[in-house]
Design a protein around this motif. Structure first.
Motif, mmCIF file in Angstrom:
data_model
loop_
_atom_site.group_PDB
_atom_site.id
_atom_site.type_symbol
_atom_site.label_atom_id
_atom_site.label_comp_id
_atom_site.label_asym_id
_atom_site.label_seq_id
_atom_site.Cartn_x
_atom_site.Cartn_y
_atom_site.Cartn_z
ATOM 1 N N ASP A 100 0.917 -1.186 -0.116
ATOM 2 C CA ASP A 100 -0.109 -0.046 -0.101
ATOM 3 C C ASP A 100 0.834 1.273 -0.167
ATOM 4 O OD1 ASP A 100 -1.716 1.936 0.303
ATOM 5 O OD2 ASP A 100 -2.842 1.116 1.967
ATOM 6 N N ASP A 101 1.390 1.326 -1.308
ATOM 7 C CA ASP A 101 2.307 2.697 -1.325
ATOM 8 C C ASP A 101 1.877 3.961 -0.880
ATOM 9 O OD1 ASP A 101 4.656 1.075 -1.950
ATOM 10 O OD2 ASP A 101 3.866 1.193 -4.144
ATOM 11 N N GLU A 102 0.556 4.000 -1.005
ATOM 12 C CA GLU A 102 0.103 5.440 -0.578
ATOM 13 C C GLU A 102 0.263 5.409 0.904
ATOM 14 O OE1 GLU A 102 -4.244 7.616 -0.836
ATOM 15 O OE2 GLU A 102 -3.540 6.828 -2.429
ATOM 16 N N ARG A 103 -0.291 4.583 1.576
ATOM 17 C CA ARG A 103 -0.214 4.670 3.123
ATOM 18 C C ARG A 103 1.180 4.622 3.443
ATOM 19 N NH1 ARG A 103 -3.486 0.807 7.267
ATOM 20 N NH2 ARG A 103 -2.633 1.905 9.181
ATOM 21 N N ALA A 105 3.632 5.888 1.901
ATOM 22 C CA ALA A 105 4.369 7.346 1.657
ATOM 23 C C ALA A 105 3.924 8.311 2.873
ATOM 24 C CB ALA A 105 3.910 8.093 0.396
ATOM 25 N N ALA A 106 2.632 7.900 3.377
ATOM 26 C CA ALA A 106 2.138 9.013 4.447
ATOM 27 C C ALA A 106 2.870 8.743 5.705
ATOM 28 C CB ALA A 106 0.593 9.013 4.535
#
Length: 134
Positions: A100-103, A105-106
């Motif tokens: 889950d690259d978006e998570r 990154a966050a």
């Protein structure tokens, strides 16, 4: 009564005051016997230790920015990512990177912000301590 032994520095409770002791307040006795997290943090940060050790200590233990009142208490209104330490954020980041690259990154951005805050805090403490010594 609460007393501190002069030679050994030990705090004890006694019915009489030995010759080699002084009576102390309940607050001083409590602080010596069971310091709060903020007191331990303050003591560690104000001791004469290496800056890298101070940063490592905060990366491992600090879950929020400190209050601006000089109490060394964590500010519940300014927590780091989900109330995690920098070290915990690193582990959380590793769970999501690639899946889950978006998570991920966050989490990574929050970790960078927390590390920057801690580095700035330690630098300000170092500057303040140098100023106090002059």
């Amino acid at each position: 009564m609460f007393i501190k032994m002069n030679k050994s520095g030990l705090y004890v409770v006694s019915d009489y005051l030995p010759d080699d002791a002084v009576e102390v307040s309940v607050e001083e006795y409590g602080r010596a016997m069971k310091p709060t997290a903020a007191q331990r943090r303050r003591d560690f940060l104000l001791r004469s230790v290496y800056l890298k050790d101070k940063k490592r200590f905060l990366f491992e233990t600090l879950r929020a920015q400190l209050k601006e009142d000089g109490s060394y208490e964590e500010d519940p209104d300014n927590p780091f990512y989900q109330g995690m330490t920098v070290d915990e954020m690193q582990l959380e980041y590793a769970k999501y990177v690639g899946d889950d690259d978006e998570r991920a990154a966050a989490i990574l951005e929050a970790k960078r912000a927390a590390k920057e805050y801690i580095r700035d805090l330690v630098d300000r403490l170092a500057f303040y301590n140098e100023w106090e010594e002059e």
